[in-house]
Each structure stands twice: as structure tokens, then as C-alpha cells.
Design an enzyme around this catalytic site. Structure first.
Site, PDB file in Angstrom:
ATOM      1  N   ASP A   1      40.919  32.884  53.970  1.00 54.66           N
ATOM      2  CA  ASP A   1      39.970  33.879  53.453  1.00 54.66           C
ATOM      3  C   ASP A   1      38.534  33.361  53.469  1.00 54.66           C
ATOM      4  OD1 ASP A   1      40.480  31.954  51.481  1.00 54.66           O
ATOM      5  OD2 ASP A   1      39.971  33.325  49.872  1.00 54.66           O
ATOM      6  N   GLU A   2      38.249  32.354  54.281  1.00 55.27           N
ATOM      7  CA  GLU A   2      36.947  31.699  54.212  1.00 55.27           C
ATOM      8  C   GLU A   2      36.584  31.129  55.576  1.00 55.27           C
ATOM      9  OE1 GLU A   2      35.110  27.909  51.692  1.00 55.27           O
ATOM     10  OE2 GLU A   2      37.257  28.333  51.670  1.00 55.27           O
TER      11      GLU A   2
ATOM     12  N   ASP B   1      33.255  34.191  52.157  1.00 58.62           N
ATOM     13  CA  ASP B   1      34.404  33.815  51.335  1.00 58.62           C
ATOM     14  C   ASP B   1      34.840  35.027  50.509  1.00 58.62           C
ATOM     15  OD1 ASP B   1      36.334  32.439  49.960  1.00 58.62           O
ATOM     16  OD2 ASP B   1      34.954  31.213  48.786  1.00 58.62           O
TER      17      ASP B   1
END
Length: 396
Positions: free
Chosen positions: A103-104, A13
Site C-alpha cells: 500500500d506504499e 501511502d
């Protein structure tokens, strides 16, 4: 030598993604408290979070909490490019990548250990590669389950790495505050703390029936089973729903203003559905009120569709039923989603008995936007109105 139940699931993350991209691209922002947003905080750097700044609070309140903060306008195209670069690093690390957001992601490194080494070494290399190739800090949690890996990355933030020791998962979990559990937000945490439950271990001591009576069936069952997570990492899993939402601000909004926002959201959602060859049956309306409470309304259609007019008519019907509540409590956010998705390529075509079918209009508008951009053509009700931010999303 590797053991079959070694921790091989990574949860990766990026730290404060939007703010980190801004600090990467502007050297003057590095080490400074950065807030990304116009009137509402979309992201805050850890320097700003240290002063109590949180996502979704007003920028005005954030400025009061952190007078030194630098507020920057969001650059969605920059975040979309950074996301693509991050996922290229993920894909180079493991063939099993399950994206959760731009983003994860979860990565299962079980199949690459012989070539790449133990999971901790893989995670260290992944963090180094993201920093070197993309220029962003990333935190990684490692565990035997997805749930534990996500909790571990939350504990390790910012810019950290944490392995949950195999065999001592409960020793890791039980001392943590309840807010660390995946799926426990501020409202659920407040309910738990109101009855004297502050740690994960205290949650674990409760029976399922007690948690259900306290939190409701879905949340109670989820928390009771928090350490039992047999779900594998699934690469290229398609979305269960497609949606969009828009913050409306704290000022009073007229019914026409709310309807215009709804039209723009439905237009955006159905366009994404058609681009992904998806159709859906259930239309969901989400609302957030002035007191930050929320409400959800839904309606299931008799047939799956990605037709803009069909979804809009259903959404307007749901909004009409909610208007008395909106008039009493105010509204700060509206969202629309379509769920129960199917593959649109498998749709059985209906006979064209309806002379007013708008499928051809949808197709023509999609073609114009594909050629000349999304702003080349719009609905009359949206002329002169801001369409709001379009947050980049993972491809379906």
C-alpha cells in the site's frame, strides 16, 4: 517552467490500509473506530488510533483503550485485490514506481511533468484517482529526495498532501519530533529522548561519532545522514530478502509449538523463493520476546539454495542456539528470512551425488499446491495446527 531540482519524488501511502478497506466495503464501519485482527491488532482506523490503539498491540488491550471499537477478522484476499488496483493507478501516473509495500510506493514524476503538469497537480490527481477508482484515502508527500518525501507523507496523514519547499528542507525537518525520522522507532526514540534529544534539529546538531556511540554504528550513521539521500526511484527493483513471520501470542509455547511455527514459515518462504526463481545464502531467524525486545540470529551457507530442507535445517540450528534465551524471556513472534538473494535461473547445477536430495520433493509439492491450492498438501507436523495469516506481498 520547470527547474532541474524541483521536487519530483512522491511518496504515496494509503491511510490505515486494512482498516480503510474494511470501511470501504462495509458502510456501517465508516466513521467508526475499526480494529483489524484476531488477538493482535494488524491495523486500526484513525478513529481507533485517536484512543491510543496501535498496530501489534493485543486486541484485548486495544478494547480497553477503545471500548467502542469494532473488531473485524482480516480478509487478506480483499487487501491483495485492493493493492493491485492501487498499483494500477500508480503505474498510470508514472513509469517510475518503486513499491515499498502493498500500500506504499515512491513515484518519480520528473518525466511526465510536461504532459501531466507540476508535481503538486500530479499528486492531487493521484489522490483523486485512488479515491475514485479504488475507494481508499491516500496521503502523499512531495520532495526532492525519497527520505524527505516519506517524512512529508507521515506529517500529512491522514488523507493529506504536503510539499517540502525546495531550499527550505531543514526548516521543514528541524522542528519535527525525532519519531518523524524514517527509521526511528520507539526504541531509538526513547534512547534519544533519554539524553534530552527531542527534535530532528537536535539530532542534526550531534556529530556522527556521538550518534554512533549512542545508537550503534548502523543507526548512528543513518541518522547523521538523514537529509542526504541521493537514491533514485528504482522501478521493478527485486527483493533483497524473502521472509515471513508469525505472532505466537503471550501464552507459553512448548519447543514443539515453536518448531511447528518455524516449519510452516520455512515452507512458505522457500515456496515463494522457488516461485520467483530466487536462491539465497543467508538464513535469518528473528525473535520477539515477552518484554517486546527482539533478537536476530543468522547463518550464511556455503552455497545459495531455495531447498526447503536446507533452509529448515539451518533455521532449526539457529533456533536451538536461541532456546535458552526463549525459555528465560518467553516468545511472542518468530520470523524467518533468506537474504543474499541471486537469480535461481543462473544457478550452476550440482552433480546428483546425494541420494537423499529433496529438490524433486520440493518440485512435486509446489506442483500440487499450484494445481489444488496451498492447503492441498502439508507437512505432518503441521496437521491440525493453524498456519497463521498469510499477509499479501508485492510481487518479486
Amino acid at each position: 517552467m520547470f527547474v532541474a531540482d524541483d521536487p519530483t519524488i512522491l511518496h504515496a501511502d494509503v491511510d490505515s490500509f486494512f482498516a480503510s478497506v474494511e470501511q470501504r466495503d462495509d458502510t456501517h464501519l465508516r466513521g467508526q473506530p475499526v480494529i483489524v485482527g484476531a488477538w493482535v491488532v494488524l491495523a486500526a482506523s484513525y478513529e481507533a488510533k485517536a484512543h491510543g490503539v496501535e498496530t501489534a498491540m493485543s486486541v484485548a488491550r486495544a478494547r480497553r483503550l477503545c471500548p467502542r471499537a469494532v473488531v473485524v477478522e482480516p480478509r487478506m484476499s480483499a487487501y491483495a485485490e485492493a493493492s493491485k488496483a492501487i498499483y494500477r493507478v500508480f503505474d498510470d501516473t508514472s513509469p517510475l514506481v518503486e513499491g515499498l509495500s502493498i500500500d506504499e510506493a515512491f513515484l518519480d514524476v520528473r518525466g511526465v511533468r510536461r504532459l501531466s503538469g507540476p508535481p503538486v497537480e500530479i499528486a492531487m490527481r493521484l489522490r483523486s484517482d485512488v479515491r475514485r477508482r479504488v475507494g481508499l484515502p491516500i496521503t502523499i508527500g512531495i520532495a526532492r529526495t525519497k527520505f524527505l518525501a516519506k517524512v512529508a507523507s507521515g506529517v500529512a496523514k491522514p488523507d493529506g498532501l504536503l510539499l517540502v519547499p525546495p531550499g527550505d528542507e531543514l526548516g521543514f525537518l528541524h522542528p519535527l519530533p525525532v519519531e518523524r525520522l524514517w527509521g526511528v522507532g520507539s526504541v531509538t526514540a526513547a534512547k534519544l529522548r533519554d539524553v534530552g534529544i527531542a527534535t530532528v534539529g537536535e539530532v542534526a546538531a550531534l556529530s556522527e561519532s556521538s550518534l554512533v556511540s549512542l545508537l550503534g554504528r548502523a543507526s548512528g550513521r543513518h541518522l547523521h545522514a538523514h537529509n542526504r539521500d541521493p537514491r533514485p526511484v528504482q522501478a521493478r527493483r527485486r527483493r533483497r530478502s524473502i521472509g515471513a513471520q508469525r505472532a505466537l501470542g503471550r501464552s507459553r509455547k512448548s519447543p514443539d509449538d515453536i518448531d511447528a511455527s518455524l516449519v510452516g514459515l520455512v515452507d512458505r518462504v522457500t515456496r515463494r523463493m522457488r516461485a520467483a526463481d530466487r536462491i539465497g545464502r543467508t538464513v535469518v531467524l528473528r525473535l520477539r520476546f515477552d518484554d517486546f525486545s527482539r533478537a536476530t540470529r543468522s547463518h550464511t551457507l556455503p552455497y545459495p539454495t531455495a531447498n526447503t530442507d536446507a533452509v529448515l535445517a539451518t533455521s532449526r540450528g539457529l533456533l536451538a542456539t536461541a532456546m535458552p534465551m526463549i525459555e528465560r524471556r518467553g516468545i511472542t513472534l518468530v520470523g524467518v528470512a533468506v537474504s543474499n538473494l541471486e537469480d535461481g535461473r543462473m544457478l550452476q547445477l550440482a552433480l546428483p551425488l546425494d541420494r537423499h536430495s529433496t529438490a524433486a520433493i520440493d518440485a512435486a509439492v509446489d506442483e500440487v499446491r499450484a494445481r489444488f491450492g496451498t492447503t492441498a498438501i502439508t507437512r505432518a507436523v503441521l496437521v491440525g495446527r493453524s498456519g497463521g495469516l498469510t499477509v499479501p506481498l508485492l510481487a518479486d
